[in-house]
Design an enzyme around this catalytic site. Structure first.
Site, PDB file in Angstrom:
ATOM      1  N   CYS A 155       0.820  -1.219   0.000  1.00 14.52           N
ATOM      2  CA  CYS A 155       0.000   0.000   0.000  1.00 14.52           C
ATOM      3  C   CYS A 155       0.848   1.261   0.000  1.00 14.52           C
ATOM      4  CB  CYS A 155      -0.923   0.001   1.220  1.00 14.52           C
ATOM      5  SG  CYS A 155      -1.936   1.495   1.329  1.00 14.52           S
ATOM      6  N   ARG A 158      -0.131   4.840   2.973  1.00 10.99           N
ATOM      7  CA  ARG A 158      -0.160   4.585   4.412  1.00 10.99           C
ATOM      8  C   ARG A 158       0.115   5.777   5.315  1.00 10.99           C
ATOM      9  NH1 ARG A 158       3.879  -0.284   4.625  1.00 10.99           N
ATOM     10  NH2 ARG A 158       4.277   0.199   2.439  1.00 10.99           N
ATOM     11  N   TRP A 327      -9.170   5.607  -0.136  1.00 11.72           N
ATOM     12  CA  TRP A 327      -9.721   6.243  -1.331  1.00 11.72           C
ATOM     13  C   TRP A 327      -8.855   5.831  -2.500  1.00 11.72           C
ATOM     14  CZ3 TRP A 327      -8.231   9.644   2.782  1.00 11.72           C
ATOM     15  CH2 TRP A 327      -6.928  10.130   2.689  1.00 11.72           C
ATOM     16  N   GLU A 332      -5.224   3.309 -10.348  1.00 11.58           N
ATOM     17  CA  GLU A 332      -5.911   2.027 -10.130  1.00 11.58           C
ATOM     18  C   GLU A 332      -7.057   1.871 -11.121  1.00 11.58           C
ATOM     19  OE1 GLU A 332      -6.447   2.840  -5.631  1.00 11.58           O
ATOM     20  OE2 GLU A 332      -6.144   0.678  -5.796  1.00 11.58           O
TER      21      GLU A 332
HETATM   22  N1  ARG Z   1      -6.873  -1.710  -6.835  1.00 10.50           N
HETATM   23  C1  ARG Z   1      -8.172  -1.974  -6.284  1.00 10.50           C
HETATM   24  C2  ARG Z   1      -9.258  -1.435  -7.215  1.00 10.50           C
HETATM   25  O1  ARG Z   1      -8.944  -0.830  -8.184  1.00 10.50           O
HETATM   26  C3  ARG Z   1      -8.344  -1.331  -4.929  1.00 10.50           C
HETATM   27  C4  ARG Z   1      -7.289  -1.683  -3.931  1.00 10.50           C
HETATM   28  C5  ARG Z   1      -7.287  -0.758  -2.751  1.00 10.50           C
HETATM   29  N2  ARG Z   1      -7.019   0.593  -3.152  1.00 10.50           N
HETATM   30  C6  ARG Z   1      -7.110   1.667  -2.379  1.00 10.50           C
HETATM   31  N3  ARG Z   1      -6.890   2.833  -2.925  1.00 10.50           N
HETATM   32  N4  ARG Z   1      -7.403   1.547  -1.094  1.00 10.50           N
HETATM   33  O2  ARG Z   1     -10.422  -1.539  -6.989  1.00 10.50           O
END
Ligand code: ARG
Length: 465
Positions: A155, A158, A327, A332
């Site tokens: 992560c 953090r 968030w 991602e």
């Molecule tokens: N990578 C995952 C997604 O696209 C989420 C993982 C957690 N990500 C976060 N920003 N807490 O759905």
């Protein structure tokens, strides 16, 4: 983004489906884990990353209505519950005293309560002797969950580990109540778009008594349907659990962004499914600040990533159902979820729409479209008032976190392949160094049972005739 500002893509203008994906392309990504996060990636790139806003609405012809279908909040009594998933170890073993001791020492030392250590340990030891397990105090649970986030090597987000909101729901057992608490979690974390990292902790496993589980990898995920001709609609990552939900009696609409029902498993009640209430699901329609046609692609994403299939391990106690969210980091969504070839695969469509020369890879049309998609994601979340971060800011924050941890005399474990963003990696400072890879406790753990459930695999679960 509040409910009434959620934008909707133009009805009936959905563009051609993303180029058909065949079932054999169905992904095998490390099940995401935020601090969360966790899936065989191209070139050592982290599959998922864990974890702010601007002007007007996403450009495009949006209407300001809720795009989410309003569904019933009730479970579906018409369908009998399925038997619970048989875990490889049906009964949790007795708590490991050494782990419990180490946690108790760490907790008391770090929280400045060293003087109380031995009294508390006497109590814990007595509980373990008589019951095989022990009960965390509220303070222990809160600190344990926060440190599990702090220890999540994958992560990048953090920096704010110590402000995780912990909802202690260890007394909640029934599947109806567990589902209701998950929905309440989603409402509570939202705060009108100022998303606050939150975890809800349900009952742990105990010797002779397994706690509940959630099958879904995240509380909110989109269904993926493989059509008879082999083409895919929706999220190719979720075809397994979509099939399972359908077997349970759920009827997906066959769309690209159908929210899957929450599938809750308790040893007493078996497996039941619950449609998500619309006010628990915030979504952002994706538009581009300068290219209005991007809105016509009909893309959207849910605003809250809430991992729900990882175990939370604290002091030898295992919480099998402990959904948590931060968030989003824009990559991602803009470099993985909407882009992976076995998921939404939107780059060819976008490049075409941008009029790019796609005759050869050397024109870097993919790279150019990728950057614009990431701009669109940031722009759209900002316009909707939904918290999102970008890979430049988040990389700086992560290094700040690292320095703080070092100053506190702690090791900060990090997995380079997950920390470095999948866009412009070398432009971010996190790329240019190595990290400690220690495996510390407390931790969020993705075990094989959890990963299989999220893929909809049901070994040993009898199918209905
Ligand atoms: N990578 C995952 C997604 O696209 C989420 C993982 C957690 N990500 C976060 N920003 N807490 O759905």
């Amino acid at each position: 983004m509040s409910h009434d500002t959620t934008t909707e893509l133009p009805a009936g203008r959905a563009p051609a489906r993303p180029a058909g994906r065949t079932p054999e392309h169905t992904p095998a990504l490390p099940a995401g884990r935020a601090a969360e996060q966790a899936p065989a990636l191209p070139a050592g790139r982290s599959p998922e990353h864990t974890p702010e806003r601007a002007p007007d609405r996403p450009t495009g012809r949006h209407r300001q209505t809720c795009p989410v279908a309003h569904t019933s909040l009730d479970p579906h009594p018409a369908y009998p519950p399925r038997p619970s998933y048989p875990p490889r170890t049906p009964h949790a073993p007795a708590v490991d005293r050494a782990e419990a001791r180490k946690f108790t020492e760490d907790f008391h030392r770090e929280t400045g309560a060293a003087a109380a250590l031995e009294d508390r340990w006497q109590e814990i030891a007595r509980q373990i002797d008589t019951t095989g397990t022990y009960v965390h105090t509220g303070a222990e649970l809160t600190w344990g969950a926060r440190v599990a986030w702090r220890n999540s090597a994958r992560c990048i987000g953090r920096l704010y580990w110590n402000s995780l909101v912990v909802r202690d729901r260890r007394e909640v057992h029934g599947t109806d109540d567990i589902a209701a608490e998950c929905f309440q979690h989603l409402r509570a974390t939202w705060r009108g778009g100022r998303i606050r990292p939150t975890i809800t902790v349900f009952a742990p496993d105990a010797p002779g008594r397994r706690g509940p589980r959630i099958w879904n990898e995240q509380l909110i995920r989109y269904a993926g349907y493989v059509h008879p001709d082999g083409t895919l609609a929706g999220d190719g990552r979720n075809t397994g659990i979509t099939t399972y939900a359908t077997e349970l009696g759920w009827h997906g609409r066959g769309g690209r962004f159908d929210v899957l029902p929450l599938i809750v498993d308790s040893p007493h009640e078996g497996v039941r499914w619950y449609p998500l209430p619309s006010d628990a699901v915030r979504e952002v329609a994706i538009g581009h600040p300068e290219i209005p046609e991007v809105a016509d692609l009909g893309l959207r994403w849910h605003a809250v990533p809430a991992i729900s299939n990882m175990r939370l391990e604290i002091g030898g106690i295992s919480y099998g159902a402990a959904p948590f969210n931060g968030w989003y980091l824009e990559t991602e969504i803009g470099a993985r979820n909407l882009v992976d070839a076995d998921r939404y695969n939107v780059l060819p469509l976008l490049a075409h729409l941008m009029g790019l020369d796609m005759s050869s890879e050397r024109t870097l049309w993919r790279d150019r479209a990728l950057v614009e998609l990431n701009r669109a994601v940031l722009h759209s979340f900002d316009a909707a008032g939904a918290t999102i971060t970008d890979h430049h800011v988040e990389s700086e924050r992560f290094l700040r976190h690292l320095r703080r941890e070092e100053d506190a005399g702690r090791v900060c474990p990090a997995d380079w392949s997950w920390i470095v963003p999948p866009v412009s990696g070398g432009l971010t400072p996190v790329y240019h160094r190595y990290y400690d890879e220690a495996d510390l406790r407390p931790a969020f753990v993705l075990d094989e049972d959890g990963a299989r459930r999220a893929r909809g695999e049901t070994p040993g679960v009898p199918r209905l005739p």
